[in-house]
Design a protein around this motif. Structure first.
Motif, mmCIF file in Angstrom:
data_model
loop_
_atom_site.group_PDB
_atom_site.id
_atom_site.type_symbol
_atom_site.label_atom_id
_atom_site.label_comp_id
_atom_site.label_asym_id
_atom_site.label_seq_id
_atom_site.Cartn_x
_atom_site.Cartn_y
_atom_site.Cartn_z
ATOM 1 N N UNK A 27 0.839 -1.198 0.000
ATOM 2 C CA UNK A 27 0.000 0.000 0.000
ATOM 3 C C UNK A 27 0.870 1.242 0.000
ATOM 4 N N UNK A 28 0.641 2.130 -0.963
ATOM 5 C CA UNK A 28 1.311 3.432 -0.936
ATOM 6 C C UNK A 28 0.505 4.338 -0.022
ATOM 7 N N UNK A 29 1.096 4.695 1.102
ATOM 8 C CA UNK A 29 0.428 5.553 2.073
ATOM 9 C C UNK A 29 0.713 7.013 1.732
ATOM 10 N N UNK A 30 1.953 7.297 1.387
ATOM 11 C CA UNK A 30 2.399 8.608 0.925
ATOM 12 C C UNK A 30 3.542 8.344 -0.044
ATOM 13 N N UNK A 31 3.998 9.383 -0.716
ATOM 14 C CA UNK A 31 5.016 9.208 -1.751
ATOM 15 C C UNK A 31 6.237 8.413 -1.337
ATOM 16 N N UNK A 32 6.735 8.647 -0.144
ATOM 17 C CA UNK A 32 7.930 7.955 0.322
ATOM 18 C C UNK A 32 7.625 6.890 1.370
ATOM 19 N N UNK A 33 6.380 6.451 1.414
ATOM 20 C CA UNK A 33 5.928 5.473 2.409
ATOM 21 C C UNK A 33 5.066 4.412 1.740
ATOM 22 N N UNK A 34 5.711 3.356 1.279
ATOM 23 C CA UNK A 34 5.000 2.253 0.643
ATOM 24 C C UNK A 34 5.193 1.017 1.518
ATOM 25 N N UNK A 35 4.146 0.631 2.235
ATOM 26 C CA UNK A 35 4.199 -0.577 3.044
ATOM 27 C C UNK A 35 4.197 -1.767 2.088
ATOM 28 N N UNK A 36 5.096 -2.711 2.305
ATOM 29 C CA UNK A 36 5.223 -3.872 1.423
ATOM 30 C C UNK A 36 4.462 -5.068 1.978
ATOM 31 N N UNK A 37 3.865 -5.839 1.067
ATOM 32 C CA UNK A 37 3.279 -7.102 1.520
ATOM 33 C C UNK A 37 4.423 -8.024 1.933
ATOM 34 N N UNK A 38 4.106 -9.145 2.552
ATOM 35 C CA UNK A 38 5.176 -9.972 3.118
ATOM 36 C C UNK A 38 6.118 -10.550 2.065
ATOM 37 N N UNK A 39 5.631 -10.834 0.861
ATOM 38 C CA UNK A 39 6.522 -11.364 -0.179
ATOM 39 C C UNK A 39 7.485 -10.300 -0.689
ATOM 40 N N UNK A 40 6.961 -9.101 -0.951
ATOM 41 C CA UNK A 40 7.824 -8.010 -1.410
ATOM 42 C C UNK A 40 8.818 -7.618 -0.316
ATOM 43 N N UNK A 41 8.381 -7.658 0.939
ATOM 44 C CA UNK A 41 9.275 -7.343 2.055
ATOM 45 C C UNK A 41 10.422 -8.350 2.122
ATOM 46 N N UNK A 42 10.114 -9.619 1.927
ATOM 47 C CA UNK A 42 11.161 -10.646 1.946
ATOM 48 C C UNK A 42 12.138 -10.434 0.785
ATOM 49 N N UNK A 43 11.613 -10.123 -0.403
ATOM 50 C CA UNK A 43 12.485 -9.881 -1.552
ATOM 51 C C UNK A 43 13.402 -8.680 -1.310
#
Length: 157
Positions: free
Chosen positions: A36-52
């Protein structure tokens, strides 16, 4: 006007019925939230993208995967890190430092990071309307965590 919102209220607005209130401050790999893009410099990653991001970044001094995991990114390639210990500290990793990048502690936890992201989203919306509220945003950062406005990695215009 800008305002700090409670992390649970922000999470409910972004992810209705989300597990966020149950996991703060225990946001960990496998959290179940979507990217989820919360703000321009704040994109929370899902668990798969976070692991990558955690295992794919070339920042050996940051001890990604051991001491820290990447849970969010900026729009410019920087990373937001969460400590893997009980403290759940948030740090910033500047991609321009390359392999020499070190976590820059911000003095906040995951819930406060969500509040900061929401504050930056409010500031971006105000700026889109031609309002200059950077001084107010800096003051609210200090309310959120003393010293945060000094450690915040981006310049507010």
């Amino acid at each position: 006007m800008l305002a700090l919102q409670a992390p649970a209220a922000i999470a409910e607005r972004l992810w209705p019925g989300s597990p966020w209130p149950a996991v703060v401050p225990g946001l960990m790999p496998g959290h179940g939230l979507p990217t989820t893009e919360i703000a321009g410099d704040f994109v929370l990653l899902d668990h798969l993208a976070a692991a990558q991001e955690t295992w794919g970044r070339d920042a050996p001094l940051a001890k990604l995967g051991q001491d820290w995991w990447v849970f969010a990114c900026s729009g410019s390639g920087d990373a937001w890190l969460l400590s893997r210990d009980q403290q759940q500290a948030v740090a910033f990793l500047d991609h321009s430092a390359g392999p020499d990048a070190l976590p820059q502690l911000l003095g906040i936890d995951a819930g406060q990071w969500l509040q900061l992201a929401d504050l930056m989203a409010q500031l971006e919306a105000a700026q889109d309307q031609g309002l200059a509220l950077a001084p107010q945003a800096l003051a609210l950062m200090e309310q959120l965590a003393p010293g945060l406005s000094v450690h915040y990695p981006y310049t507010l215009a």
